[in-house]
Each structure stands twice: as C-alpha cells, then as structure tokens.
Design an enzyme around this catalytic site. Structure first.
Site, PDB file in Angstrom:
ATOM      1  N   ASN A 140      -2.555   0.236   6.891  1.00  0.00           N
ATOM      2  CA  ASN A 140      -1.824  -1.632   7.182  1.00  0.00           C
ATOM      3  C   ASN A 140      -0.950  -2.261   6.463  1.00  0.00           C
ATOM      4  OD1 ASN A 140      -3.396  -2.751   5.243  1.00  0.00           O
ATOM      5  ND2 ASN A 140      -4.929  -2.906   7.103  1.00  0.00           N
ATOM      6  N   HIS A 162      -2.121  -5.488   1.571  1.00  0.00           N
ATOM      7  CA  HIS A 162      -3.506  -6.036   1.338  1.00  0.00           C
ATOM      8  C   HIS A 162      -3.385  -7.310   0.880  1.00  0.00           C
ATOM      9  CE1 HIS A 162      -7.397  -6.826  -0.527  1.00  0.00           C
ATOM     10  NE2 HIS A 162      -6.604  -7.398  -1.631  1.00  0.00           N
ATOM     11  N   TYR A 214     -12.483  -1.841  -3.972  1.00  0.00           N
ATOM     12  CA  TYR A 214     -13.089  -2.158  -2.679  1.00  0.00           C
ATOM     13  C   TYR A 214     -14.100  -2.317  -2.343  1.00  0.00           C
ATOM     14  CZ  TYR A 214      -8.483  -2.086   0.034  1.00  0.00           C
ATOM     15  OH  TYR A 214      -6.777  -2.564   0.258  1.00  0.00           O
ATOM     16  N   ARG A 231      -2.681 -14.295   4.272  1.00  0.00           N
ATOM     17  CA  ARG A 231      -2.469 -13.808   5.743  1.00  0.00           C
ATOM     18  C   ARG A 231      -1.718 -14.028   7.033  1.00  0.00           C
ATOM     19  NH1 ARG A 231      -6.856 -10.628   4.198  1.00  0.00           N
ATOM     20  NH2 ARG A 231      -7.122 -10.962   6.362  1.00  0.00           N
ATOM     21  N   PHE A 259     -15.201   3.469   6.912  1.00  0.00           N
ATOM     22  CA  PHE A 259     -13.854   3.978   6.520  1.00  0.00           C
ATOM     23  C   PHE A 259     -13.712   3.507   4.676  1.00  0.00           C
ATOM     24  CE2 PHE A 259     -13.823  -0.346   7.989  1.00  0.00           C
ATOM     25  CZ  PHE A 259     -13.529  -0.989   6.568  1.00  0.00           C
ATOM     26  N   LYS A 310       1.119  -0.976   0.195  1.00  0.00           N
ATOM     27  CA  LYS A 310      -0.085  -0.032  -0.087  1.00  0.00           C
ATOM     28  C   LYS A 310       0.833   1.215  -0.159  1.00  0.00           C
ATOM     29  CE  LYS A 310      -3.639  -2.432   1.839  1.00  0.00           C
ATOM     30  NZ  LYS A 310      -4.904  -2.315   3.265  1.00  0.00           N
ATOM     31  N   GLU A 358      -9.818 -10.806  -7.928  1.00  0.00           N
ATOM     32  CA  GLU A 358      -8.373  -9.710  -7.868  1.00  0.00           C
ATOM     33  C   GLU A 358      -6.863  -9.868  -8.363  1.00  0.00           C
ATOM     34  OE1 GLU A 358      -9.318  -9.413  -3.084  1.00  0.00           O
ATOM     35  OE2 GLU A 358      -7.410  -9.297  -3.424  1.00  0.00           O
TER      36      GLU A 358
HETATM   37  P1  ADP Z   1      -8.018  -6.769   5.667  1.00  0.00           P
HETATM   38  O1  ADP Z   1      -7.030  -5.817   4.698  1.00  0.00           O
HETATM   39  O2  ADP Z   1      -7.040  -7.804   6.980  1.00  0.00           O
HETATM   40  O3  ADP Z   1      -8.856  -8.046   4.511  1.00  0.00           O
HETATM   41  P2  ADP Z   1     -10.512  -5.619   5.727  1.00  0.00           P
HETATM   42  O4  ADP Z   1     -10.999  -6.579   4.441  1.00  0.00           O
HETATM   43  O5  ADP Z   1     -11.981  -5.589   6.672  1.00  0.00           O
HETATM   44  O6  ADP Z   1      -9.337  -5.701   6.274  1.00  0.00           O
HETATM   45  O7  ADP Z   1     -10.579  -3.996   5.160  1.00  0.00           O
HETATM   46  C1  ADP Z   1      -9.673  -3.935   3.764  1.00  0.00           C
HETATM   47  C2  ADP Z   1      -9.363  -2.531   4.597  1.00  0.00           C
HETATM   48  O8  ADP Z   1      -9.826  -1.470   5.296  1.00  0.00           O
HETATM   49  C3  ADP Z   1      -8.261  -2.299   6.064  1.00  0.00           C
HETATM   50  O9  ADP Z   1      -6.727  -3.673   5.320  1.00  0.00           O
HETATM   51  C4  ADP Z   1      -7.436  -1.495   6.644  1.00  0.00           C
HETATM   52  O10 ADP Z   1      -7.000  -0.360   5.216  1.00  0.00           O
HETATM   53  C5  ADP Z   1      -8.956  -0.728   5.914  1.00  0.00           C
HETATM   54  N1  ADP Z   1      -9.762  -1.260   7.365  1.00  0.00           N
HETATM   55  C6  ADP Z   1     -10.087  -2.110   7.916  1.00  0.00           C
HETATM   56  N2  ADP Z   1     -10.897  -1.815   9.201  1.00  0.00           N
HETATM   57  C7  ADP Z   1     -10.567  -0.455   9.035  1.00  0.00           C
HETATM   58  C8  ADP Z   1     -11.315   0.483  10.448  1.00  0.00           C
HETATM   59  N3  ADP Z   1     -12.258  -0.101  11.207  1.00  0.00           N
HETATM   60  N4  ADP Z   1     -10.549   1.746  10.181  1.00  0.00           N
HETATM   61  C9  ADP Z   1      -9.937   2.326   9.111  1.00  0.00           C
HETATM   62  N5  ADP Z   1      -9.095   1.215   8.549  1.00  0.00           N
HETATM   63  C10 ADP Z   1      -9.880   0.052   8.417  1.00  0.00           C
HETATM   64 MG    MG Z   2     -10.103  -8.205   3.398  1.00  0.00          MG
END
Ligand code: ADP
Ligand code: MG
Length: 140
Positions: free
Chosen positions: A114, A117, A51, A87, A59, A11, A128
């Site tokens: 974070n 992805h 997304y 993961r 968010f 990212k 994807e």
């Molecule tokens: P992951 O990336 O671990 O699969 P998700 O698919 O639930 O997580 O969410 C997609 C992305 O959205 C996350 O990687 C993160 O960047 C963002 N995200 C998820 N939850 C939150 C939150 N509570 N607040 C802000 N950003 C979030």
């Molecule tokens: Mg996800």
C-alpha cells in the site's frame, strides 16, 4: 498550531514503480515539509524490529517480505498536526477504502503493498524517527 514531526516510508512497491517523486508531490501539496530523507534497503532484522508491534498478526511474515523486497525511502515530515495530517494524505490502509486523492487511492496495489507508511501517534513518531535518523540528519 501544533508543529509535529512524523515518520514516512515510501514502500518497495512504490519505489519499484518509480513513484517517489509523485508521492513526494502529494506530500508537499498538503503543506507538509520533507525535512529528512534517505533511500535504504531494509534487512529482514530491521523490518521485523520496525514492525514488531505486528509480530503476532497473520500477515507479519508477508509484510516483512514485502518491506525487504526492494529499496524504501524513509522520511521525516514536519508540519501542523503532521501525524494526523499525513495519515489523511496517505488514506486508509486498504486502498479499496481510501478516499479520492489520497496516496493509497492513487498508487497502492493492495492492502499489503500500500505504497506508504506513516506513524500513528506522536509517541510512535518519535520512536520511528529515532529508528532511522540521527538529529544531525533532520534539517527543519
Ligand atoms: P497502517 O500502515 O495503515 O498504519 P497497520 O499499522 O494496521 O496499517 O498495518 C501495517 C501494515 O501491514 C499495512 O500498511 C500493510 O502494509 C500491512 N497490513 C495491514 N493489514 C493487513 C492485512 N489484513 N493483510 C496484509 N497486510 C496487511
Ligand atoms: Mg500502522
């Protein structure tokens, strides 16, 4: 042994901090192979489409902003159980909950920025991967 492919994105928070190589090292140390990779700058429309499953989440707008704030590196990873393995290598969504040695524990700034992805299922991995790559760009 079930060889799978999964879609990874390094990212913008990570490319900004010049972490592509360090993240790739953790990927490769896990045994996963990077079989396609390119650096691109997502448009707003691309981020919203990618997304789309999160469109109703609070968010969503912030997420699309952060994913378009700079370049990303999109990758196809291949290996045994690649979807779950990546993961595990990534760690929990919130770096505060991520295990030691995971990418997000090492590098993530916060739950949104974070660093990586990874696809969450083999079905989504196929969708994807096709979003970003044509078959001739994937060299196993
Ligand atoms: P992951 O990336 O671990 O699969 P998700 O698919 O639930 O997580 O969410 C997609 C992305 O959205 C996350 O990687 C993160 O960047 C963002 N995200 C998820 N939850 C939150 C939150 N509570 N607040 C802000 N950003 C979030
Ligand atoms: Mg996800």
């Amino acid at each position: 042994m079930t060889t799978q492919q999964t879609l990874s994105i390094i990212k913008p928070d990570a490319t900004r901090r010049n972490l592509t190589g360090k993240i790739n090292a953790l990927i490769e140390q896990s045994g996963l192979r990077i079989i396609a990779q390119k650096r691109i700058h997502l448009t707003r429309a691309q981020a919203e489409k990618f997304y789309g499953v999160h469109a109703e989440r609070s968010f969503f707008s912030d997420l699309c902003n952060s994913m378009t704030a700079g370049p990303v590196v999109v990758q196809v990873l291949e290996g045994d159980n690649a979807v779950q393995k990546y993961r595990d290598v990534m760690g929990a969504t919130n770096p505060a909950n991520a295990a030691e040695g995971t990418i997000r524990k090492e590098f993530a700034e916060n739950i949104e920025a974070n660093s990586v992805h990874g696809s969450d299922s083999t079905d989504n991995a196929a969708i994807e991967i096709a979003f970003f790559f044509s078959q001739i760009e994937i060299v196993g």
